[in-house]
Design a protein around this motif. Structure first.
Motif, PDB file in Angstrom:
ATOM      1  N   ALA A  31      15.982  70.128  72.293  1.00 29.36           N
ATOM      2  CA  ALA A  31      16.265  71.139  73.312  1.00 29.36           C
ATOM      3  C   ALA A  31      17.606  71.836  73.072  1.00 29.36           C
ATOM      4  CB  ALA A  31      16.258  70.502  74.705  1.00 29.36           C
ATOM      5  N   HIS A  32      18.486  71.223  72.260  1.00 33.54           N
ATOM      6  CA  HIS A  32      19.799  71.785  71.943  1.00 33.54           C
ATOM      7  C   HIS A  32      19.830  72.171  70.462  1.00 33.54           C
ATOM      8  CE1 HIS A  32      21.255  70.182  75.743  1.00 33.54           C
ATOM      9  NE2 HIS A  32      20.847  68.985  75.402  1.00 33.54           N
ATOM     10  N   THR A  33      20.735  73.034  70.114  1.00 34.96           N
ATOM     11  CA  THR A  33      20.946  73.322  68.697  1.00 34.96           C
ATOM     12  C   THR A  33      21.527  72.083  68.035  1.00 34.96           C
ATOM     13  OG1 THR A  33      21.377  75.625  69.218  1.00 34.96           O
ATOM     14  CG2 THR A  33      22.092  74.846  67.062  1.00 34.96           C
ATOM     15  N   SER A  34      22.528  71.500  68.672  1.00 36.48           N
ATOM     16  CA  SER A  34      23.121  70.242  68.231  1.00 36.48           C
ATOM     17  C   SER A  34      23.828  69.639  69.432  1.00 36.48           C
ATOM     18  CB  SER A  34      24.091  70.454  67.068  1.00 36.48           C
ATOM     19  OG  SER A  34      25.239  71.153  67.484  1.00 36.48           O
ATOM     20  N   ALA A  35      24.123  68.340  69.345  1.00 31.52           N
ATOM     21  CA  ALA A  35      24.796  67.660  70.455  1.00 31.52           C
ATOM     22  C   ALA A  35      25.546  66.458  69.915  1.00 31.52           C
ATOM     23  CB  ALA A  35      23.784  67.223  71.513  1.00 31.52           C
ATOM     24  N   THR A  36      26.546  66.034  70.668  1.00 27.71           N
ATOM     25  CA  THR A  36      27.295  64.832  70.314  1.00 27.71           C
ATOM     26  C   THR A  36      26.691  63.631  71.041  1.00 27.71           C
ATOM     27  OG1 THR A  36      28.842  65.031  72.162  1.00 27.71           O
ATOM     28  CG2 THR A  36      29.426  66.201  70.108  1.00 27.71           C
ATOM     29  N   ALA A  37      27.045  62.442  70.584  1.00 30.08           N
ATOM     30  CA  ALA A  37      26.573  61.227  71.248  1.00 30.08           C
ATOM     31  C   ALA A  37      27.053  61.197  72.698  1.00 30.08           C
ATOM     32  CB  ALA A  37      27.061  59.996  70.487  1.00 30.08           C
ATOM     33  N   THR A  38      28.257  61.683  72.942  1.00 26.85           N
ATOM     34  CA  THR A  38      28.800  61.714  74.304  1.00 26.85           C
ATOM     35  C   THR A  38      27.962  62.619  75.194  1.00 26.85           C
ATOM     36  OG1 THR A  38      31.022  61.320  73.434  1.00 26.85           O
ATOM     37  CG2 THR A  38      30.871  62.209  75.670  1.00 26.85           C
ATOM     38  N   GLN A  39      27.610  63.801  74.693  1.00 28.26           N
ATOM     39  CA  GLN A  39      26.770  64.723  75.464  1.00 28.26           C
ATOM     40  C   GLN A  39      25.405  64.107  75.748  1.00 28.26           C
ATOM     41  OE1 GLN A  39      27.043  67.903  72.632  1.00 28.26           O
ATOM     42  NE2 GLN A  39      28.380  69.131  73.957  1.00 28.26           N
ATOM     43  N   LEU A  40      24.815  63.480  74.745  1.00 33.77           N
ATOM     44  CA  LEU A  40      23.498  62.872  74.911  1.00 33.77           C
ATOM     45  C   LEU A  40      23.544  61.702  75.882  1.00 33.77           C
ATOM     46  CD1 LEU A  40      22.412  63.066  71.196  1.00 33.77           C
ATOM     47  CD2 LEU A  40      21.427  64.369  73.092  1.00 33.77           C
ATOM     48  N   ALA A  41      24.600  60.906  75.814  1.00 35.61           N
ATOM     49  CA  ALA A  41      24.744  59.766  76.726  1.00 35.61           C
ATOM     50  C   ALA A  41      24.854  60.244  78.168  1.00 35.61           C
ATOM     51  CB  ALA A  41      25.958  58.923  76.344  1.00 35.61           C
ATOM     52  N   GLY A  42      25.425  61.426  78.375  1.00 33.36           N
ATOM     53  CA  GLY A  42      25.527  61.981  79.722  1.00 33.36           C
ATOM     54  C   GLY A  42      24.184  62.373  80.301  1.00 33.36           C
ATOM     55  N   GLU A  43      23.172  62.528  79.435  1.00 26.67           N
ATOM     56  CA  GLU A  43      21.832  62.921  79.884  1.00 26.67           C
ATOM     57  C   GLU A  43      20.882  61.735  80.005  1.00 26.67           C
ATOM     58  OE1 GLU A  43      20.253  66.012  77.411  1.00 26.67           O
ATOM     59  OE2 GLU A  43      22.111  67.149  77.422  1.00 26.67           O
ATOM     60  N   LEU A  44      21.324  60.552  79.589  1.00 30.88           N
ATOM     61  CA  LEU A  44      20.456  59.377  79.590  1.00 30.88           C
ATOM     62  C   LEU A  44      21.133  58.208  80.300  1.00 30.88           C
ATOM     63  CD1 LEU A  44      19.294  59.561  75.875  1.00 30.88           C
ATOM     64  CD2 LEU A  44      17.921  60.099  77.870  1.00 30.88           C
ATOM     65  N   PRO A  45      20.343  57.268  80.800  1.00 28.20           N
ATOM     66  CA  PRO A  45      20.926  56.118  81.507  1.00 28.20           C
ATOM     67  C   PRO A  45      21.342  54.985  80.550  1.00 28.20           C
ATOM     68  CG  PRO A  45      18.554  56.021  81.668  1.00 28.20           C
ATOM     69  CD  PRO A  45      18.888  57.286  80.927  1.00 28.20           C
ATOM     70  N   VAL A  46      21.955  55.341  79.427  1.00 29.21           N
ATOM     71  CA  VAL A  46      22.446  54.348  78.463  1.00 29.21           C
ATOM     72  C   VAL A  46      23.865  54.715  78.069  1.00 29.21           C
ATOM     73  CG1 VAL A  46      20.167  53.725  77.542  1.00 29.21           C
ATOM     74  CG2 VAL A  46      21.446  55.574  76.492  1.00 29.21           C
ATOM     75  N   SER A  47      24.591  53.749  77.516  1.00 31.85           N
ATOM     76  CA  SER A  47      25.976  53.985  77.131  1.00 31.85           C
ATOM     77  C   SER A  47      26.063  54.832  75.868  1.00 31.85           C
ATOM     78  CB  SER A  47      26.679  52.647  76.878  1.00 31.85           C
ATOM     79  OG  SER A  47      26.150  52.038  75.713  1.00 31.85           O
ATOM     80  N   ARG A  48      27.239  55.373  75.632  1.00 34.01           N
ATOM     81  CA  ARG A  48      27.466  56.152  74.421  1.00 34.01           C
ATOM     82  C   ARG A  48      27.248  55.274  73.189  1.00 34.01           C
ATOM     83  NH1 ARG A  48      30.780  56.891  70.500  1.00 34.01           N
ATOM     84  NH2 ARG A  48      31.245  58.937  69.628  1.00 34.01           N
TER      85      ARG A  48
END
Length: 110
Positions: A31-48
């Motif tokens: 859904a994104h062009t690219s993302a960081t682990a921090t950004q992805l962790a903010g969208e999921l109920p799991v830690s970075r």
């Protein structure tokens, strides 16, 4: 099936996709062009840290790639391995369809 450098085997791709969190990560990255682990962790109920471990599995399977961007690592989807796996699944489905058609013909003729 030949394997290009950085492209996972069908087995690696299927193993990576077996985990629902990794499938969610792949969906989010798509859904994104690219993302960081921090950004992805903010969208999921799991830690970075969990996201980083899942991304490592996806990277090993050839489904994502990461590159340094300052202090962070940005990830993006690599569709090559998924396309190879989809072709394999299509081939498998076609073989089963032939078998089922043969069984149907036998059943209807008897």
């Amino acid at each position: 099936m030949t394997r290009d450098p950085g492209t996972g085997s069908v087995e690696e791709v299927l193993a990576a996709l077996a985990d629902p969190t990794r499938r969610q990560l792949l969906d989010r990255l798509a859904a994104h062009t690219s993302a960081t682990a921090t950004q992805l962790a903010g969208e999921l109920p799991v830690s970075r840290q969990a996201v980083v471990k899942h991304l490592a599995v996806l990277d090993q399977a050839g489904l994502v790639t990461g590159h340094r961007d300052g202090r962070e690592r940005r990830y993006q989807v690599r569709p090559d391995a998924l396309a190879d796996t989809a072709r394999w699944l299509d081939h498998l489905a076609a073989r089963w369809a032939k078998r089922l058609d043969a069984i149907k013909r036998i059943a209807e003729s008897g």
